[in-house]
Structure formats: structure tokens, C-alpha cells
Motif scaffolding. Structure first.
Motif, PDB file in Angstrom:
ATOM      1  N   LEU A 155     -20.561-102.985 -10.172  1.00  0.00           N
ATOM      2  CA  LEU A 155     -19.632-102.343 -11.010  1.00  0.00           C
ATOM      3  C   LEU A 155     -18.138-102.051 -10.559  1.00  0.00           C
ATOM      4  CD1 LEU A 155     -22.045 -99.890 -13.021  1.00  0.00           C
ATOM      5  CD2 LEU A 155     -21.810-102.219 -13.240  1.00  0.00           C
ATOM      6  N   ILE A 156     -18.164-101.679  -9.437  1.00  0.00           N
ATOM      7  CA  ILE A 156     -16.883-101.383  -8.940  1.00  0.00           C
ATOM      8  C   ILE A 156     -15.937-102.617  -8.983  1.00  0.00           C
ATOM      9  CG2 ILE A 156     -15.371-100.746  -6.987  1.00  0.00           C
ATOM     10  CD1 ILE A 156     -17.615 -98.888  -6.229  1.00  0.00           C
ATOM     11  N   THR A 157     -16.746-103.661  -8.370  1.00  0.00           N
ATOM     12  CA  THR A 157     -16.021-104.952  -8.785  1.00  0.00           C
ATOM     13  C   THR A 157     -15.609-105.512 -10.057  1.00  0.00           C
ATOM     14  OG1 THR A 157     -17.977-106.475  -8.379  1.00  0.00           O
ATOM     15  CG2 THR A 157     -16.842-105.846  -6.473  1.00  0.00           C
ATOM     16  N   VAL A 158     -16.556-105.336 -10.903  1.00  0.00           N
ATOM     17  CA  VAL A 158     -16.260-105.737 -12.161  1.00  0.00           C
ATOM     18  C   VAL A 158     -15.183-104.966 -13.200  1.00  0.00           C
ATOM     19  CG1 VAL A 158     -17.269-105.862 -14.717  1.00  0.00           C
ATOM     20  CG2 VAL A 158     -18.747-106.867 -12.630  1.00  0.00           C
ATOM     21  N   CYS A 159     -15.311-103.455 -12.669  1.00  0.00           N
ATOM     22  CA  CYS A 159     -14.374-102.426 -13.462  1.00  0.00           C
ATOM     23  C   CYS A 159     -13.077-102.306 -12.575  1.00  0.00           C
ATOM     24  CB  CYS A 159     -15.196-101.292 -14.020  1.00  0.00           C
ATOM     25  SG  CYS A 159     -16.695-101.454 -14.847  1.00  0.00           S
ATOM     26  N   THR A 160     -12.277-103.194 -12.628  1.00  0.00           N
ATOM     27  CA  THR A 160     -11.361-103.085 -11.459  1.00  0.00           C
ATOM     28  C   THR A 160     -10.357-101.626 -11.774  1.00  0.00           C
ATOM     29  OG1 THR A 160      -9.913-104.626 -12.891  1.00  0.00           O
ATOM     30  CG2 THR A 160     -11.042-105.401 -11.164  1.00  0.00           C
ATOM     31  N   SER A 161     -10.335-101.030 -13.085  1.00  0.00           N
ATOM     32  CA  SER A 161      -9.652 -99.979 -13.296  1.00  0.00           C
ATOM     33  C   SER A 161     -10.164 -98.872 -13.060  1.00  0.00           C
ATOM     34  CB  SER A 161      -8.881-100.034 -14.724  1.00  0.00           C
ATOM     35  OG  SER A 161     -10.030-100.109 -15.742  1.00  0.00           O
ATOM     36  N   LEU A 162     -11.543 -98.722 -12.704  1.00  0.00           N
ATOM     37  CA  LEU A 162     -12.636 -97.794 -12.726  1.00  0.00           C
ATOM     38  C   LEU A 162     -12.096 -96.688 -11.392  1.00  0.00           C
ATOM     39  CD1 LEU A 162     -15.085 -96.666 -14.492  1.00  0.00           C
ATOM     40  CD2 LEU A 162     -16.478 -97.472 -12.648  1.00  0.00           C
TER      41      LEU A 162
ATOM     42  N   GLU B  82     -21.277-108.111 -18.267  1.00  0.00           N
ATOM     43  CA  GLU B  82     -20.825-108.671 -19.284  1.00  0.00           C
ATOM     44  C   GLU B  82     -19.891-107.893 -20.334  1.00  0.00           C
ATOM     45  OE1 GLU B  82     -22.069-111.577 -22.755  1.00  0.00           O
ATOM     46  OE2 GLU B  82     -23.618-110.931 -21.357  1.00  0.00           O
ATOM     47  N   VAL B  83     -20.485-106.765 -20.509  1.00  0.00           N
ATOM     48  CA  VAL B  83     -19.587-105.598 -21.281  1.00  0.00           C
ATOM     49  C   VAL B  83     -18.607-105.121 -20.678  1.00  0.00           C
ATOM     50  CG1 VAL B  83     -20.020-103.240 -22.507  1.00  0.00           C
ATOM     51  CG2 VAL B  83     -21.550-105.124 -22.545  1.00  0.00           C
ATOM     52  N   PHE B  84     -18.840-104.425 -19.328  1.00  0.00           N
ATOM     53  CA  PHE B  84     -17.635-103.857 -18.742  1.00  0.00           C
ATOM     54  C   PHE B  84     -16.529-104.673 -18.163  1.00  0.00           C
ATOM     55  CE2 PHE B  84     -21.310-100.998 -17.130  1.00  0.00           C
ATOM     56  CZ  PHE B  84     -21.417-100.213 -18.348  1.00  0.00           C
ATOM     57  N   ASP B  85     -16.901-106.231 -18.184  1.00  0.00           N
ATOM     58  CA  ASP B  85     -15.701-107.194 -17.704  1.00  0.00           C
ATOM     59  C   ASP B  85     -14.670-107.188 -18.973  1.00  0.00           C
ATOM     60  OD1 ASP B  85     -14.867-108.915 -16.207  1.00  0.00           O
ATOM     61  OD2 ASP B  85     -15.225-110.512 -17.603  1.00  0.00           O
ATOM     62  N   ARG B  86     -14.899-106.639 -20.204  1.00  0.00           N
ATOM     63  CA  ARG B  86     -14.202-106.677 -21.370  1.00  0.00           C
ATOM     64  C   ARG B  86     -13.364-105.301 -21.348  1.00  0.00           C
ATOM     65  NH1 ARG B  86     -16.125-110.592 -24.857  1.00  0.00           N
ATOM     66  NH2 ARG B  86     -17.147-112.063 -23.810  1.00  0.00           N
TER      67      ARG B  86
END
Length: 300
Positions: free
Chosen positions: A217-224, A189-193
Motif C-alpha cells: 500500500l505504501i508503494t501504491v499510495c505515494t502521497s500517504l 487498483e482503487v488507491f492507485d487513483r
């Protein structure tokens, strides 16, 4: 007590060599970098003649509180890690401060940074906390840093909840290793922002042992680009994103089928119970018709 004063600066061999024929007041006025790390300094005295100071190194000392820096309006970097500081205060005049290093102190609450609108990096790792204590971050302080902060390091501080950090939408580097984070859904929820995030380290947290931790986490944080010290392959990221999209689409389709089946079942039952023939729209099979005829013959 060792105190940082103009007299201490004058006695320093390193600074004396840099004077190059200048008078001491002229030298102080021209001074931009001040190196006094590892000198057992316990207090900061009046060094206001150093008006053009931009970088101050005071790490590895015995300083207990931050003071007498209100003159340093040009200061951009402040290194005060590994001291005995318990509270962040007296920094509100440092309008140009962009990097603040306070790791290895005794800070329990992160506050007093509301006026630092240029702060881009905040390092708070490894606070020496009492048993059972954890580092807390004041919501008002976080909100004031939301537009400027790019780097945050809160490693090893017994932190188990980061929901309050959601407002830090400009973060690019985030380190929260060796804490007590355990809720995967909360992290997502946090990393999606955080759409600017490129580097993150959560190693040493209980959540790392969760199933599909890295994939999720890789799918949520697309710029990571780097997670826990390991680079993210772009092909791997795209595969995981496509897999997640396919999974979500299948879930929606199955839900729609289930709802449709329940609606048909309810409609047929209602028609039979009132003794009426099935509505033409409800006749989907020979078996349905036969069941209706059988029920009618029993009623007769």
C-alpha cells in the motif's frame, strides 16, 4: 415526544443566557450555532426563523428522519450521529453544507447527497445494521461527490468491496477500519487513483493479514503519510518504491529472455526438420552445428 421547536429553544437556559437584551425573534435571526445534543429529541419541527444557522448539533438523540431543514441555506456543519435515522433525505437545499456526521444510525444505503456540491466530509461509521446487512453507497451519489469530498469515514459497516469508491479522486482522509475487505489487488487498483490521499485506516480488515500488506500500500499510495495509525517514514517509502521498480524491471527482463529463448528453439527445430542447414543467424554455438550434422548423417 420531544420535538425541536422554537418553544424548546426559548425554554433552553443555555440559549436564554445568550440573548443579551435581544428580542426573541432578533435572537433567532442572529443565531448561528444551535446545541441540542442528548435531549431525547425525536423530531425536528419548524425552526425556520433561525435563517442564519451555520452549525446544528443534534447528535445522541432519538431522531428517525431528517426533515424541516430546507430553510437552512447557510448551514455548513450538521451533527446527527447516534440517532435512529434509516434514510438520508431532505438535504438537497443545503448547498453550503461541508461536513455531515451520520455515524451510529441505521442507514443501509448512502444516497440523497447528489445536490451537496460543497460537501467535503462525510462520516458514516458504525451503522447499526441487521445481521447480514452491509452499508451500500449509491454510484450516482459517489459520482456527484467526486470533486468535493475530502474525508470519508465508513468504519465498521460490514463492507467487503470498495471498487465503487474509485471515483472519489480528491479524497485525502479515508477510514474503513473493522470491515471485511480482503482483496489486496482491488485495494491497489482503487488507491492507485487517489493521488491526494495522506491518511488511511484499514485496521481490523482481513486484508491486513496478507503478506507485504503495508509495503504494497505504501508503494501504491505515494502521497500517504499515515497508514493504520502509524506514520510512514520517507526513507522507507523510497526504499520500497525502488525495490518495487527493480522487481518489475527484473520481471520484464526475464520475460524477454524467455521469449527470445523460445523463438530460437522454434527456429532451429524448423530448420532441422526440413533438412536444411541452420540459418547463419541461428548458429550460436558449436553444439548446435554438431547436432545438425548428426541429424543429416542419420537422414543419409
Amino acid at each position: 415526544m420531544v420535538r425541536l421547536t422554537l418553544d424548546l429553544i426559548a425554554k433552553s437556559k443555555n440559549h436564554f443566557k445568550k440573548k443579551r437584551g435581544l428580542s426573541f425573534p432578533e435572537y433567532l435571526k442572529a443565531l448561528t450555532h444551535l446545541h441540542f445534543s442528548g435531549k431525547n429529541i425525536e423530531d425536528i419541527g419548524d425552526i425556520s426563523m433561525c435563517r442564519n444557522l451555520t452549525v446544528l448539533y443534534l447528535y445522541d438523540n432519538q431522531i428517525t428522519h431528517i426533515c424541516n431543514l430546507d430553510f437552512a441555506s447557510n448551514l455548513t456543519h450538521l451533527y446527527m450521529q447516534n440517532n435512529n435515522i434509516t434514510q438520508i433525505d431532505n438535504l438537497f437545499t443545503l448547498q453550503k453544507l461541508s461536513k455531515l456526521y451520520l455515524g451510529g444510525n441505521r442507514i443501509t444505503v448512502v444516497e440523497g447527497l447528489g445536490k451537496l456540491c460543497a460537501l467535503e466530509e462525510l462520516h458514516l461509521e458504525n451503522q447499526r445494521l441487521a445481521p447480514g446487512e452491509k452499508l451500500s453507497l449509491d454510484p450516482r451519489t459517489l459520482l456527484s461527490l467526486a470533486e468535493s469530498l475530502r474525508v470519508l469515514n465508513i468504519n465498521n459497516n460490514n463492507i467487503d468491496d470498495i471498487k465503487g469508491l474509485t471515483v472519489l479522486k480528491e479524497l485525502m482522509h479515508f477510514s474503513a477500519a473493522d470491515n471485511k475487505l480482503h482483496k489486496m489487488e482491488e485495494l491497489e487498483e482503487v488507491f492507485d487513483r487517489w493521488h491526494q490521499l495522506t491518511r488511511m485506516d484499514l485496521s481490523g480488515n482481513p486484508v491486513c493479514k496478507k503478506a507485504k500488506y503495508r509495503d504494497r500500500l505504501i508503494t501504491v499510495c505515494t502521497s500517504l503519510e499515515v497508514l493504520d495509525g502509524r506514520e510512514i517514514n520517507e526513507l522507507t517509502r523510497q526504499f520500497l518504491i525502488n525495490w518495487k521498480a527493480s522487481k518489475e524491471a527484473k520481471k520484464i527482463k526475464n520475460h524477454q529472455h524467455m521469449m527470445t529463448g523460445q523463438l530460437i528453439s522454434y527456429s532451429l527445430t524448423s530448420d532441422f526438420n526440413v533438412g536444411l542447414g541452420p540459418h547463419p543467424a541461428h548458429i550460436h554455438s558449436h553444439a548446435n552445428v554438431q547436432r545438425w550434422k548428426l541429424q543429416q548423417s542419420l537422414r543419409a
